[in-house]
Design a protein around this motif. Structure first.
Motif, short mmCIF file in Angstrom:
data_model
loop_
_atom_site.label_atom_id
_atom_site.label_comp_id
_atom_site.label_asym_id
_atom_site.label_seq_id
_atom_site.Cartn_x
_atom_site.Cartn_y
_atom_site.Cartn_z
N ASP A 1 0.84 -1.19 0.00
CA ASP A 1 0.00 0.00 0.00
C ASP A 1 0.88 1.25 0.00
OD1 ASP A 1 0.90 0.36 2.54
OD2 ASP A 1 -0.97 -0.20 3.53
N ALA A 2 0.23 2.42 0.13
CA ALA A 2 0.97 3.68 0.01
C ALA A 2 2.05 3.82 1.09
CB ALA A 2 0.00 4.84 0.09
N THR A 3 1.84 3.16 2.24
CA THR A 3 2.84 3.28 3.31
C THR A 3 3.85 2.14 3.25
OG1 THR A 3 1.43 2.06 4.80
CG2 THR A 3 1.24 4.46 4.87
N LEU A 4 3.87 1.43 2.10
CA LEU A 4 4.80 0.32 1.83
C LEU A 4 4.54 -0.90 2.71
CD1 LEU A 4 8.17 2.27 1.36
CD2 LEU A 4 6.47 1.66 -0.35
N GLN A 5 3.33 -0.99 3.26
CA GLN A 5 2.99 -2.17 4.06
C GLN A 5 2.58 -3.32 3.13
OE1 GLN A 5 0.02 -1.07 6.89
NE2 GLN A 5 1.47 0.00 8.19
N ASP B 1 0.43 -6.09 1.75
CA ASP B 1 -0.96 -6.54 1.78
C ASP B 1 -1.03 -8.04 1.56
OD1 ASP B 1 -2.40 -4.39 2.24
OD2 ASP B 1 -3.09 -4.03 0.19
N ARG C 1 5.87 -2.94 7.16
CA ARG C 1 6.49 -2.20 6.04
C ARG C 1 7.60 -3.06 5.44
NH1 ARG C 1 6.48 3.61 5.78
NH2 ARG C 1 8.63 3.48 5.10
N THR D 1 10.14 -2.22 3.83
CA THR D 1 11.50 -1.68 4.02
C THR D 1 12.05 -2.01 5.41
OG1 THR D 1 10.36 0.37 4.48
CG2 THR D 1 11.44 0.19 2.35
N ASN D 2 11.17 -2.45 6.32
CA ASN D 2 11.67 -2.90 7.62
C ASN D 2 12.12 -4.35 7.55
OD1 ASN D 2 11.13 -0.48 8.73
ND2 ASN D 2 9.20 -1.07 9.70
N THR E 1 11.65 3.65 -2.22
CA THR E 1 11.18 4.91 -1.67
C THR E 1 11.39 6.08 -2.65
OG1 THR E 1 13.29 5.12 -0.54
CG2 THR E 1 11.46 4.34 0.78
N ALA F 1 -3.19 4.34 -4.22
CA ALA F 1 -2.51 4.01 -2.96
C ALA F 1 -1.93 2.61 -2.95
CB ALA F 1 -3.51 4.17 -1.82
N ARG F 2 -1.86 1.95 -4.11
CA ARG F 2 -1.38 0.56 -4.09
C ARG F 2 -0.41 0.31 -5.23
NH1 ARG F 2 -5.26 -4.00 -3.43
NH2 ARG F 2 -4.98 -4.33 -1.22
#
Ligand code: ADP
Length: 446
Positions: A122-126, A128, A149, A151-152, A164, A194-195
């Motif tokens: 999603d938009a926050t890089l989480q 799905d 996320r 990136t984590n 990013t 957002a995806r």
């Protein structure tokens, strides 16, 4: 509109009929006895009807608390129709839901079967959702990492920088720290505001081939540079030094000739290798007289050795099916190596042996020998244990690569036994299917 009114009428008609029936009954009772009795009948009838409706309303309210298809209640009168409609609507919804779930499941199964890794973010890089290939490529787990996320979880700086950056015109190629040896190509496709879909592809093999090609070009250039430098140098000397006497000039021409021959050998070997590697040409199906072949390569060995070695030849008869030219080149390379890597006075033995497992052309020498850790790499192009000896004796570094390819094309392999300082036995092994008995030879050649 008309339909709706008709439906409403159909639902309400029995209820109205019942009310009318009650009114008629109460009137009859009123007329037959007295007005009070008629009123009582009407009130009593209405009370019963009210109770029935009240009960049905309570049952409906209770069902709505936890609506389940198998628990849709039964009713009486107008309620029977209401409940039947409820049942139908609820069943249609359940069927739609089931179909949607099935479609989603089929979609996931299809994506899971792709050879590429797919991650929905999603938009926050989480994360799905992701398929098993992506789990493997990126070292994430759908069950444990959904909602985290990405990136984590994948912390490689180039990956984090790429994802990013929001510049996805070209893919990212990187080697995940967590998966040594793996090379990945990553693309991001934004499909909703957002995806995004992150696609990963394993390009390890492609990178490896690229690296081999780069090495190969570097090696060939390096091999050609030295003789070209020598030839150029002497040519300049010849042009400048008018006074150079005949003997010196002769010597320089001789050296240039040697270097030109070296380049010629290299180019010849490269062409042979490339012919062998191109799978378009199947191996020829000739009857090859091995004894004749051994005799020829033994003569070559004597010419190369110029009497510096003792060369023993066991001329056992044998016939194989294959390419005469290719086998001659393979056997010749093994024999010339034995001469070149055996110091003067050494013994070199050539023999053809056959048993139940196949045939082998064995070349044993009392030469330098090869340490065990070098043996698996000897057939790599340009791999040399002793670089200077190889070049001094006219080696191109491609001989055993040619041997390997010829034998592979014939379904065989190269076997190397060696002991450093004592000598080696290089054997070209051919499978039993390639061997011909002498009476088959007459048939095959006829
Ligand atoms: P080259 O042209 O250098 O001889 P090859 O591919 O024929 O290339 O051989 C690869 C390397 O294997 C050689 O450089 C040499 O170090 C080693 N080698 C091959 N044959 C022998 C042998 N009979 N004895 C010792 N070393 C050998």
């Amino acid at each position: 509109m008309l339909d709706r009114s008709r439906n409403l009428l159909a639902v309400l008609a029995p209820a109205l009929l019942r009310l009318a029936g009650l009114a008629v009954f109460a009137t009859v009772v009123g007329l037959a006895s007295n007005l009070q009795a008629g009123l009582w009948v009407a009130v009593l009838g209405l009370a019963i009807l009210l109770l029935i409706h009240l009960r049905s309303a309570i049952v409906l309210a209770a069902w709505l608390e936890q609506p389940r298809l198998e628990d849709v209640p039964d009713g009486w009168g107008v309620w029977a129709d209401v409940f039947a409609r409820l049942y139908r609507t609820h069943r249609a919804t359940a069927q739609n839901e089931h179909r949607l779930l099935e479609n989603e499941e089929r979609f996931r199964r299809t994506i899971s079967a792709l050879p590429e890794g797919i991650v929905l973010i999603d938009a926050t890089l989480q994360i799905d959702w992701c398929n098993p290939v992506a789990e493997q490529h990126l070292g994430v787990s759908l069950r444990a990492d959904q909602g985290l996320r990405i990136t984590n979880l994948v912390r490689d700086p180039e990956f984090v920088g790429y994802i990013t950056s929001a510049h996805f015109d070209s893919p990212l190629i990187f080697q995940p720290i967590a998966r040594p040896g793996l090379a990945l190509e990553v693309r991001v496709v934004e499909f909703e505001a957002a995806r995004s879909i992150l696609i990963t592809r394993d390009i390890t093999q492609r990178e490896r081939v690229d690296a081999v090609r780069r090495d190969f070009i570097a090696n060939v250039s390096h091999e050609l540079r030295t003789p070209l430098t020598v030839v150029n140098g002497f040519l300049e000397t010849l042009i400048d030094a008018q006074s150079e006497n005949g003997t010196t000039r002769q010597h320089h021409l001789q050296l240039m000739h040697e270097q030109a021959q070296r380049m010629h050998r290299l180019v010849e070997d490269l062409l042979t290798l490339s012919r062998l590697e191109s799978r378009e040409t199947p191996v020829a199906d000739e009857v090859v007289d091995v004894r004749q072949l051994v005799r020829e390569v033994a003569d070559e060995a004597r010419a190369l050795s110029l009497g510096r070695h003792q060369i023993d030849v066991d001329l056992t008869p044998g016939f194989v099916r294959g390419s005469r030219e290719e086998l001659r080149s393979a056997f010749g390379n093994i024999v010339s190596n034995a001469v070149r890597y055996t110091p003067d006075g050494g013994i070199i033995s050539l023999a053809w042996r056959e048993d139940a497992s196949g045939g082998r052309f064995e070349v044993s020498d009392t030469g330098l020998g090869v340490a065990p850790d070098h043996i698996p790499r000897l057939t790599e192009r340009f791999y040399r244990v002793d670089k200077s000896r190889s070049r001094e004796t006219g080696g191109t570094g491609l001989g055993l690569a040619i041997v390997k390819h010829v034998l592979l094309r014939h379904g065989g392999h190269l076997d190397v036994q060696s002991e450093i300082g004592r000598g080696s036995t290089f054997s070209a092994v051919l499978p039993v299917e390639r061997l011909l008995a002498s009476n088959d030879v007459a048939v095959a050649t006829a």
